[in-house]
Design a protein around this motif. Structure first.
Motif, PDB file in Angstrom:
ATOM      1  N   LEU A   1      10.765 113.822 -65.268  1.00 45.14           N
ATOM      2  CA  LEU A   1       9.898 112.855 -64.588  1.00 45.14           C
ATOM      3  C   LEU A   1      10.222 112.833 -63.093  1.00 45.14           C
ATOM      4  O   LEU A   1      11.390 112.978 -62.715  1.00 45.14           O
ATOM      5  CB  LEU A   1      10.195 111.437 -65.093  1.00 45.14           C
ATOM      6  N   VAL A   2       9.202 112.636 -62.298  1.00 47.54           N
ATOM      7  CA  VAL A   2       9.436 112.405 -60.867  1.00 47.54           C
ATOM      8  C   VAL A   2       8.851 111.037 -60.528  1.00 47.54           C
ATOM      9  O   VAL A   2       7.718 110.739 -60.913  1.00 47.54           O
ATOM     10  CB  VAL A   2       8.791 113.509 -60.003  1.00 47.54           C
ATOM     11  N   ILE A   3       9.652 110.189 -59.900  1.00 49.05           N
ATOM     12  CA  ILE A   3       9.184 108.828 -59.610  1.00 49.05           C
ATOM     13  C   ILE A   3       9.120 108.597 -58.107  1.00 49.05           C
ATOM     14  O   ILE A   3      10.120 108.765 -57.396  1.00 49.05           O
ATOM     15  CB  ILE A   3      10.109 107.772 -60.241  1.00 49.05           C
TER      16      ILE A   3
ATOM     17  N   VAL B   1       4.456 112.387 -63.210  1.00 48.22           N
ATOM     18  CA  VAL B   1       4.766 111.688 -61.962  1.00 48.22           C
ATOM     19  C   VAL B   1       4.379 110.215 -62.102  1.00 48.22           C
ATOM     20  O   VAL B   1       3.274 109.897 -62.535  1.00 48.22           O
ATOM     21  CB  VAL B   1       4.006 112.316 -60.776  1.00 48.22           C
ATOM     22  N   LEU B   2       5.323 109.343 -61.783  1.00 56.60           N
ATOM     23  CA  LEU B   2       5.047 107.908 -61.803  1.00 56.60           C
ATOM     24  C   LEU B   2       5.263 107.345 -60.416  1.00 56.60           C
ATOM     25  O   LEU B   2       5.957 107.945 -59.602  1.00 56.60           O
ATOM     26  CB  LEU B   2       6.030 107.182 -62.736  1.00 56.60           C
TER      27      LEU B   2
ATOM     28  N   ALA C   1       4.053 101.751 -61.619  1.00 51.33           N
ATOM     29  CA  ALA C   1       4.032 102.113 -63.036  1.00 51.33           C
ATOM     30  C   ALA C   1       5.379 101.828 -63.683  1.00 51.33           C
ATOM     31  O   ALA C   1       5.454 101.366 -64.824  1.00 51.33           O
ATOM     32  CB  ALA C   1       3.681 103.596 -63.179  1.00 51.33           C
ATOM     33  N   LEU C   2       6.447 102.072 -62.935  1.00 50.83           N
ATOM     34  CA  LEU C   2       7.788 101.822 -63.459  1.00 50.83           C
ATOM     35  C   LEU C   2       8.001 100.322 -63.699  1.00 50.83           C
ATOM     36  O   LEU C   2       8.519  99.909 -64.736  1.00 50.83           O
ATOM     37  CB  LEU C   2       8.804 102.346 -62.436  1.00 50.83           C
TER      38      LEU C   2
ATOM     39  N   TYR D   1      -4.239  99.147 -64.189  1.00 48.93           N
ATOM     40  CA  TYR D   1      -3.581 100.244 -63.487  1.00 48.93           C
ATOM     41  C   TYR D   1      -4.092 101.584 -64.002  1.00 48.93           C
ATOM     42  O   TYR D   1      -4.313 102.521 -63.262  1.00 48.93           O
ATOM     43  CB  TYR D   1      -2.066 100.134 -63.687  1.00 48.93           C
ATOM     44  N   MET D   2      -4.295 101.652 -65.315  1.00 53.15           N
ATOM     45  CA  MET D   2      -4.650 102.907 -65.952  1.00 53.15           C
ATOM     46  C   MET D   2      -6.084 103.353 -65.668  1.00 53.15           C
ATOM     47  O   MET D   2      -6.353 104.531 -65.528  1.00 53.15           O
ATOM     48  CB  MET D   2      -4.508 102.683 -67.461  1.00 53.15           C
TER      49      MET D   2
END
Ligand code: GTP
Ligand code: MG
Length: 443
Positions: free
Chosen positions: A89-91, A112-113, A117-118, A143-144
């Motif tokens: 994952l990349v945040i 990717v978040l 989102a986190l 959000y989605m």
């Protein structure tokens, strides 16, 4: 919260998903935060969400790049770091547009978040009440929705092979995928409408309860502050309640109200609220309507600051800015500096100077919610602040209405009281909400 391909972010039994963090210090954002401090906080958030942080990168920018938020060279660096660390994952520390997320996922070949989102994922894990859960679900769908995209390539492929009848195959190729997307959008729209209805119901109930509370005239105090400042610990210390207090970000999502007796036998209601954090989109805070309503209705705010946090000043500024954005910055507020027990070697009398140096108001109250230090003084300051928010009245209450005299004793402040032949003569102050009941006895 699920990633865009619909998988859960993590599960507690499985090995923790590794994550690489990406931050940017964007000069046009005029944030008081440095990229390093902000990334440190993002790492705490990732940890709270159950992820393992295996690396981080940041870039200083004048403006974000439209395509990937960071520049093309940085994207390559992130790709290398991700490969080297085996991160899944990349945040990103900043809010990404749906297109930026898509571009990054394509180029980095990994989920990717962004920070929002986190935080939503943490909210989903921590919401405990029915209302809290409804609110989080609503925020997640909101959000989605703009981030939905075609995910049914198998259907597309079938259509591609069998869809040769439509002109050039293009329409056939796109057909089923688009249809599925439309169905999904419609389903989410329906779910959003249902959630809103259910929330409106909860809201009506709470409104009734609040009306009753209001007519009783008991002053309401809301605890506000940065996440992890010690709001719940302070509520527990003042009320003997047992609200979950944890060394965790966003431990509290659902407001809890407790009755507290302050010096002089003053009864007040104290409400704990959801903590604030920088880069939390205001509409997300607004999703926590119960919190907002509590803050809005409060007669007094206690702004709790963790004095020992290296970013205490940034925290306090963030809270003030958030209150301003929510339109509740003009409430009478007391600033409470918490966790002074951790400052060994500092004389409590120096706390005021320290606060002033940090740009905090100098008329602060220093406490340790955990050890119970300074709570008596805090109680007295609350009573004084509430008294200022009251109406001064001079009344003669006939003896048949002794109920009003005792009401004043419980809720008001008495400067002078005499028993004369016509009744009880009181000079003092009473909460706005109760003043009306005394109007006909005003001298
Ligand atoms: N040393 C010390 N620790 C404290 C004090 N008050 C709170 N803490 C600790 O700080 C952490 C956060 O406390 P909470 O009361 O959960 O903080 P909060 O503001 O309610 O946090 P959120 O609900 O996450 O927004 C916990 O580990 C507490 O034990 C204090 O006076 N001294
Ligand atoms: Mg809390």
């Amino acid at each position: 919260m699920r990633t865009h391909d619909g998988k859960r972010l993590h599960s507690t039994s499985a090995p923790r998903t590794r994550a690489v963090l990406v931050g940017a210090e964007v000069s046009s954002f005029h944030s008081p935060w440095s990229a390093e401090d902000s990334l440190r906080e993002l790492a705490l958030l990732a940890d709270t969400a159950g992820l393992e942080v295996v690396g981080s990168i940041y870039q200083k920018l004048d403006q974000p790049f439209p395509k990937h938020f960071i520049g093309p060279g940085k994207v390559r660096e992130v790709a290398e770091l991700r490969e080297r660390t085996g991160a899944g994952l990349v945040i990103f520390d900043d809010e990404l547009s749906p297109a930026q997320t898509r571009n990054l996922e394509e180029d980095l070949q990994v989920g990717v978040l962004d920070r929002t989102a986190l935080i939503l994922d943490i909210f989903a894990q921590h919401a405990r009440t029915h209302e809290g859960r409804l609110q989080v679900e609503l925020a997640q769908y909101n959000y989605m929705l703009p981030r939905l995209r075609r995910q049914w390539s198998h259907l597309e492929r079938q259509a591609g092979t069998g869809g040769g009848t439509s002109a050039g195959g293009v329409v056939g190729l796109r057909g089923p995928g688009e249809t599925q997307l439309e169905i999904d959008r419609r389903l989410i729209d329906q779910r959003i409408a249902l959630l809103k209805e259910q929330l409106a119901d909860v809201h009506r109930h709470r409104e009734l309860y609040r009306e009753r509370r209001k007519s009783s005239g008991v002053p309401v105090i809301a605890l506000v502050g940065y996440t992890n400042a010690g709001k719940s610990t302070l509520l527990n210390a003042l009320s003997g309640a047992d609200v979950l207090a944890e060394d965790q970000l966003f431990a509290t999502l659902d407001p809890t109200t407790r009755q507290v007796t302050l010096p002089g036998n003053h009864q007040v209601l104290l409400t704990d609220t959801v903590g604030f954090i920088q880069k939390l989109p205001t509409q997300l805070v607004a999703a926590f309507r119960a919190t907002l309503e509590e803050i809005n209705q409060a007669d007094l705010l206690l702004h709790v600051v963790d004095l020992t946090h290296p970013n205490a000043q940034e925290h306090a500024q963030t809270v003030e800015k958030t209150l301003e954005e929510l339109g509740v910055s003009r409430k009478p507020t007391l600033t409470v500096l918490n966790k002074v027990d951790k400052l060994d070697g500092i004389d409590p009398s120096e706390v005021g100077t320290l606060a002033a140096e940090m740009g905090l108001p100098s008329d602060v109250i220093a406490v340790s919610a955990q050890r119970g230090w300074g709570l008596d003084l805090l109680g007295e300051r609350i009573v004084a602040a509430l008294a200022e928010a009251m109406v001064a009245l001079d009344v003669m209450i006939p003896y048949q209405r002794n109920d009003l005299v005792s009401l004043w004793h419980r809720r008001g402040v008495i400067d002078r009281e005499e028993y004369v032949s016509e009744g009880t003569h009181i000079h003092g102050r009473i909460p706005h909400a109760l003043a009306q009941q005394f109007e006909r006895f005003v001298r």
